[in-house]
Design a protein around this motif. Sequence first.
Motif, PDB file in Angstrom:
ATOM      1  N   UNK A  17     -31.563  82.181  53.616  1.00 42.43           N
ATOM      2  CA  UNK A  17     -32.865  82.096  54.292  1.00 42.43           C
ATOM      3  C   UNK A  17     -32.621  82.113  55.808  1.00 42.43           C
ATOM      4  N   UNK A  18     -33.687  82.351  56.548  1.00 37.71           N
ATOM      5  CA  UNK A  18     -33.576  82.331  58.009  1.00 37.71           C
ATOM      6  C   UNK A  18     -33.139  80.956  58.503  1.00 37.71           C
ATOM      7  N   UNK A  19     -33.635  79.918  57.853  1.00 40.76           N
ATOM      8  CA  UNK A  19     -33.252  78.554  58.227  1.00 40.76           C
ATOM      9  C   UNK A  19     -31.757  78.328  58.007  1.00 40.76           C
ATOM     10  N   UNK A  20     -31.257  78.805  56.881  1.00 33.11           N
ATOM     11  CA  UNK A  20     -29.824  78.670  56.585  1.00 33.11           C
ATOM     12  C   UNK A  20     -28.996  79.467  57.590  1.00 33.11           C
ATOM     13  N   UNK A  21     -29.466  80.661  57.946  1.00 32.08           N
ATOM     14  CA  UNK A  21     -28.742  81.486  58.928  1.00 32.08           C
ATOM     15  C   UNK A  21     -28.720  80.808  60.296  1.00 32.08           C
ATOM     16  N   UNK A  22     -29.810  80.140  60.659  1.00 35.76           N
ATOM     17  CA  UNK A  22     -29.849  79.413  61.922  1.00 35.76           C
ATOM     18  C   UNK A  22     -28.821  78.280  61.917  1.00 35.76           C
ATOM     19  N   UNK A  23     -28.748  77.559  60.794  1.00 35.79           N
ATOM     20  CA  UNK A  23     -27.762  76.478  60.682  1.00 35.79           C
ATOM     21  C   UNK A  23     -26.343  77.037  60.721  1.00 35.79           C
ATOM     22  N   UNK A  24     -26.141  78.164  60.074  1.00 36.28           N
ATOM     23  CA  UNK A  24     -24.833  78.823  60.095  1.00 36.28           C
ATOM     24  C   UNK A  24     -24.458  79.184  61.524  1.00 36.28           C
ATOM     25  N   UNK A  25     -25.412  79.722  62.274  1.00 32.26           N
ATOM     26  CA  UNK A  25     -25.150  80.051  63.672  1.00 32.26           C
ATOM     27  C   UNK A  25     -24.742  78.828  64.465  1.00 32.26           C
ATOM     28  N   UNK A  26     -25.396  77.706  64.197  1.00 35.45           N
ATOM     29  CA  UNK A  26     -25.044  76.461  64.883  1.00 35.45           C
ATOM     30  C   UNK A  26     -23.640  76.006  64.525  1.00 35.45           C
ATOM     31  N   UNK A  27     -23.297  76.106  63.261  1.00 33.06           N
ATOM     32  CA  UNK A  27     -21.948  75.738  62.818  1.00 33.06           C
ATOM     33  C   UNK A  27     -20.914  76.618  63.498  1.00 33.06           C
ATOM     34  N   UNK A  28     -21.170  77.904  63.535  1.00 31.92           N
ATOM     35  CA  UNK A  28     -20.226  78.824  64.156  1.00 31.92           C
ATOM     36  C   UNK A  28     -20.082  78.540  65.649  1.00 31.92           C
TER      37      UNK A  28
END
Length: 62
Positions: A17-28
């Motif tokens: 989801x877009x929310x998950x991708x945003x969290x992934x971006x933060x992790x990266x």
Amino acid sequence: MPTITIDGIEYDTETMSDEAKAQLGSIQFVDRKIAELKAEVAAMQTARNGYARALSEILNKE
């Protein structure tokens, strides 16, 4: 199929989801910053060790 592994679990990035991708971006982002800080700490430790060796040589001459 693009995947990423987080904490030992593999995820399909195409179905996130877009929310998950945003969290992934933060992790990266955080992971990159941690790597940068580790490199800085290593460089500073090397410099510190050099200063300590130089000080030791100076003190041994006195």
